[in-house]
Design a protein around this motif. Structure first.
Motif: not given
Length: 296
Positions: A111-123
């Protein structure tokens, strides 16, 4: 025709005054006039009607203004897209996990990573350690969390977490209210184990821990998921030795107690392939391993 010409044209079309347009563009009037002439020459049409008193768009200029605005907007969007890609936006990272990572702070880190990079898709994809190693070798995941130390040479690894084992007892067990347990006093209890076929490393580690404590365990049940291990204990089907992370699983009907000092610990390794790394992966790994992100 260059994008510079489009920008100069749009500003002049908005100001309809060479002096104000030049000031807004931070240039002098002669370069502005020259660029407009070059644009009109390349198009083969007059875009402005100008005299000593006024400047106004010709019908061709009115039509071209819409085209110029669209082209400039697309160019700006393209530039931003390139910048975002350079930062990792729009990338896709495939992460292989073992189930216990859900209780080791991984969701919070992601969640912390997605907040920094919201357009990166983590699967995420779940599997046992050997399945994750195979997936890395086949290029099916970009990063994996595994329990095994047996990592092929072509892969890189680093220790992600090392934690003690705890004894998991049913809440109704006679030792459940103690502060810690002596495993030797529980040696006759049926033991619920993580399946040898699913994780031979974990299986052997638990057996070695029991031997270290001076007894051979009575293995009764083998299952393929740690939550299944804890669930069987909650149903009074036996006791178990589990990684500390499982105490955060939130399953009722069980107690997790220390077992005293031991050289055997539950370890998780972060594994990746240096030759097949998405550009965003180092940034993800930094968030996953940054101690400043807090302990989960």
């Amino acid at each position: 025709m260059e994008f510079r010409h489009l920008k100069y044209f749009v500003v002049l079309a908005e100001e309809l005054h060479f002096g104000r347009a030049a000031k807004r563009l931070a240039i002098s009037q002669p370069p502005l006039s020259l660029n407009i002439q070059q644009l009109e020459s390349s198009l083969g049409a007059s875009l402005f009607e100008r005299n000593s008193k006024s400047v106004k768009l010709t019908p061709a200029g009115v039509a071209f203004r819409e085209v110029a605005l669209r082209l400039l907007a697309e160019a700006a969007e393209g530039e931003e897209r390139v910048r975002q890609i350079a930062k990792g936006a729009g990338s896709r990272v495939r992460v292989g996990i073992v189930g216990s990572m859900l209780f080791r702070g991984l969701p919070e880190r992601l969640k912390a990573f997605q907040k920094l990079h919201p357009r990166v898709e983590v699967v995420l994809s779940e599997g046992n350690s050997s399945e994750q190693v195979d997936a890395l070798l086949r290029g099916q995941v970009d990063l994996a969390f595994v329990h095994t130390e047996r990592i092929p040479r072509e892969l890189s690894r680093s220790i992600y977490v090392s934690e003690p084992f705890l004894c998991c007892l049913p809440s109704s067990h006679r030792q459940a209210t103690a502060d810690s347990v002596d495993l030797r006093k529980l040696s006759a209890e049926p033991l619920v184990m993580f399946s040898r076929s699913a994780s031979p490393d974990y299986y052997e580690r638990v057996l070695s821990l029991c031997e270290e404590q001076g007894f051979q365990p009575a293995v009764r049940h083998e299952v393929r998921h740690w939550l299944s291990v804890v669930s069987l204990v909650s149903k009074e089907m036996g006791i178990a030795l589990v990684p500390q992370a499982l105490s955060r699983a939130g399953i009722s009907g069980v107690r997790f107690l220390p077992i005293g000092p031991s050289k055997h610990r539950s370890e998780v390794f972060l594994v990746w392939n240096d030759r097949q790394m998405p550009e965003i992966l180092p940034l993800l790994m930094k968030v996953l391993t940054d101690e400043d992100e807090g302990n989960y």
